[in-house]
Design an enzyme around this catalytic site. Structure first.
Site, PDB file in Angstrom:
ATOM      1  N   THR A 215      17.532 -23.621 -32.693  1.00  0.00           N
ATOM      2  CA  THR A 215      18.014 -24.582 -31.692  1.00  0.00           C
ATOM      3  C   THR A 215      18.962 -25.593 -32.319  1.00  0.00           C
ATOM      4  OG1 THR A 215      16.057 -24.334 -30.345  1.00  0.00           O
ATOM      5  CG2 THR A 215      17.122 -26.468 -30.227  1.00  0.00           C
ATOM      6  N   VAL A 244      10.065 -21.241 -20.382  1.00  0.00           N
ATOM      7  CA  VAL A 244      10.939 -22.364 -20.717  1.00  0.00           C
ATOM      8  C   VAL A 244      10.250 -23.177 -21.812  1.00  0.00           C
ATOM      9  CG1 VAL A 244      12.026 -24.470 -19.858  1.00  0.00           C
ATOM     10  CG2 VAL A 244      11.891 -22.451 -18.380  1.00  0.00           C
ATOM     11  N   THR A 266      13.256 -29.523 -32.544  1.00  0.00           N
ATOM     12  CA  THR A 266      13.314 -28.067 -32.690  1.00  0.00           C
ATOM     13  C   THR A 266      11.988 -27.592 -33.256  1.00  0.00           C
ATOM     14  OG1 THR A 266      14.385 -26.187 -33.757  1.00  0.00           O
ATOM     15  CG2 THR A 266      14.458 -28.281 -34.956  1.00  0.00           C
ATOM     16  N   GLY A 267      11.459 -26.516 -32.704  1.00  0.00           N
ATOM     17  CA  GLY A 267      10.186 -26.015 -33.203  1.00  0.00           C
ATOM     18  C   GLY A 267       9.454 -25.233 -32.135  1.00  0.00           C
TER      19      GLY A 267
HETATM   20  N1  ASP Z   1      12.018 -25.396 -29.366  1.00  0.00           N
HETATM   21  C1  ASP Z   1      12.642 -24.179 -28.921  1.00  0.00           C
HETATM   22  C2  ASP Z   1      11.793 -23.541 -27.851  1.00  0.00           C
HETATM   23  O1  ASP Z   1      10.578 -23.573 -27.955  1.00  0.00           O
HETATM   24  C3  ASP Z   1      12.854 -23.198 -30.014  1.00  0.00           C
HETATM   25  C4  ASP Z   1      13.644 -23.728 -31.176  1.00  0.00           C
HETATM   26  O2  ASP Z   1      13.548 -24.908 -31.514  1.00  0.00           O
HETATM   27  O3  ASP Z   1      14.376 -22.933 -31.796  1.00  0.00           O
HETATM   28  O4  ASP Z   1      12.351 -22.962 -26.947  1.00  0.00           O
END
Ligand code: ASP
Length: 349
Positions: A215, A244, A266-267
């Site tokens: 992300t 989502v 992000t996570g």
């Molecule tokens: N947080 C994002 C999700 O769960 C994934 C990511 O951070 O890459 O959709």
């Protein structure tokens, strides 16, 4: 006659001096925190991320590291150009994220991960700390820049969040760039889907040793004293049923308030949603009297770890302090403040 910009600069300078005189500086803790309370408040501040996860120096080729560093620096510079010209934090966030969406290196826009059905469904959100206005989109498949669409939702629609086909119709009506869904195809992401489906067919998650959350996000404080945050993603590989994540959820993946700070996450989204990560950090500053660094560490290094969630955040507060905090092995990240050199980092150490 003194120009408005000069007056604003003078005001920033005086605010910084007042902070020093009040003796409210705190010594910084944590390697990725830039605490400015002891010095003059910077005219602007910007932080960006390109995802967190199992990002280890020993697994990274020199070419790949150089490619990530280059694009992170370009994105940081694109945002800084806006801020240095006294542009708004919202415009800086958009400049950073659209550039990263166009790069196949990140899980956002071109380079988004694949769903279980072999499609790319993208989520994005943006928030303006000045008036708490916000825009978000979920599950869009034809809009070249999901963050531009989130901004249009914020600026033009009477709503905060649009999803699926309705969001795409709104994008068409607003004249945003529409692409064939095949635009988002990248061989690398398609192979990731093939591998995971041949393996345990799970949604790619934090217990996957190779997992990286790609992300992208940006947070900014502009020379007018306004904060903004934005986040854009393809979500999680092999996601299904219209899943989502946290990225388009205001308060989870994105939050900004001039009263406290701006945060982009992000996570593992399911954890970030339940911990309302971005808003919690701001709330700890507003109601708990914590510094940005204390608040970010509390949520990412304590609460999220206790829950089993992995990932990180980038954040900037209304005095220009920056905190980049993650509980994973690494996070693609960059930061810059007025008058300082840009810093790009990838690994924990
Ligand atoms: N947080 C994002 C999700 O769960 C994934 C990511 O951070 O890459 O959709």
């Amino acid at each position: 006659m003194t120009s408005t910009i000069e007056k604003r600069r003078l005001r920033s300078l005086l605010m910084g001096l007042a902070l020093i005189m009040a003796g409210c500086g705190q010594s910084p803790e944590g390697s990725d925190t830039v605490n400015r309370e002891e010095s003059v408040m910077p005219r602007y501040a910007l932080a960006i991320h390109g995802g967190a996860g199992t990002i280890l120096r020993e697994n990274m080729s020199a070419e790949r590291e150089a490619a990530y560093t280059k694009i992170l620096l370009e994105a940081l510079e694109a945002g800084e150009d806006v801020l240095a010209a006294d542009g708004t934090s919202i415009d800086a966030v958009i400049a950073v994220i659209t550039l990263m969406e166009d790069s196949p290196l990140f899980n956002a826009g071109k380079g988004a991960v694949f769903t279980n059905e072999g499609t790319n469904e993208m989520d994005a959100s943006i928030m303006d700390g000045a008036d708490l206005n916000a825009g978000a989109v979920a599950g869009v498949t034809t809009v070249k820049s999901p963050i531009a669409l989130a901004r249009a939702v914020m600026d033009i629609s009477p709503h905060v969040m649009l999803q699926g086909r309705g969001a795409e119709v709104f994008a068409e009506e607003q004249g945003l760039e529409i692409v064939d869904p095949s635009y988002f195809y990248t061989e690398h992401r398609f192979q990731q889907l093939q591998k995971i489906q041949a393996d345990d067919n799970a949604i790619m998650s934090e217990h996957d040793a190779d997992h990286k959350y790609g992300t992208v996000g940006a947070v900014a404080l502009d020379s007018h004293g306004n904060l903004a945050a934005g986040t854009s993603t393809g979500g999680m590989t092999n996601k299904r049923w219209g899943r989502v994540g946290d990225s388009p959820i205001i308060g989870a993946g994105t939050y900004a308030s001039n009263s406290s700070c701006a945060v982009s996450a992000t996570g593992s989204g399911e954890y970030f949603i339940r911990a309302t990560v971005a808003r919690s950090i701001c709330a700890l500053m507003e109601y708990g009297d914590m510094s940005l660094e204390e608040a970010a560490n509390k949520i990412i290094m304590e609460q999220l770890v206790e829950m089993g969630g992995s990932g990180g955040i980038i954040s900037v507060d209304n005095r220009g302090n920056i905190a980049l905090v993650f509980n994973s092995d690494g996070m693609y990240r960059g930061r810059v403040t007025a008058g300082s050199e840009p810093v790009i980092e990838i690994y924990r150490d």
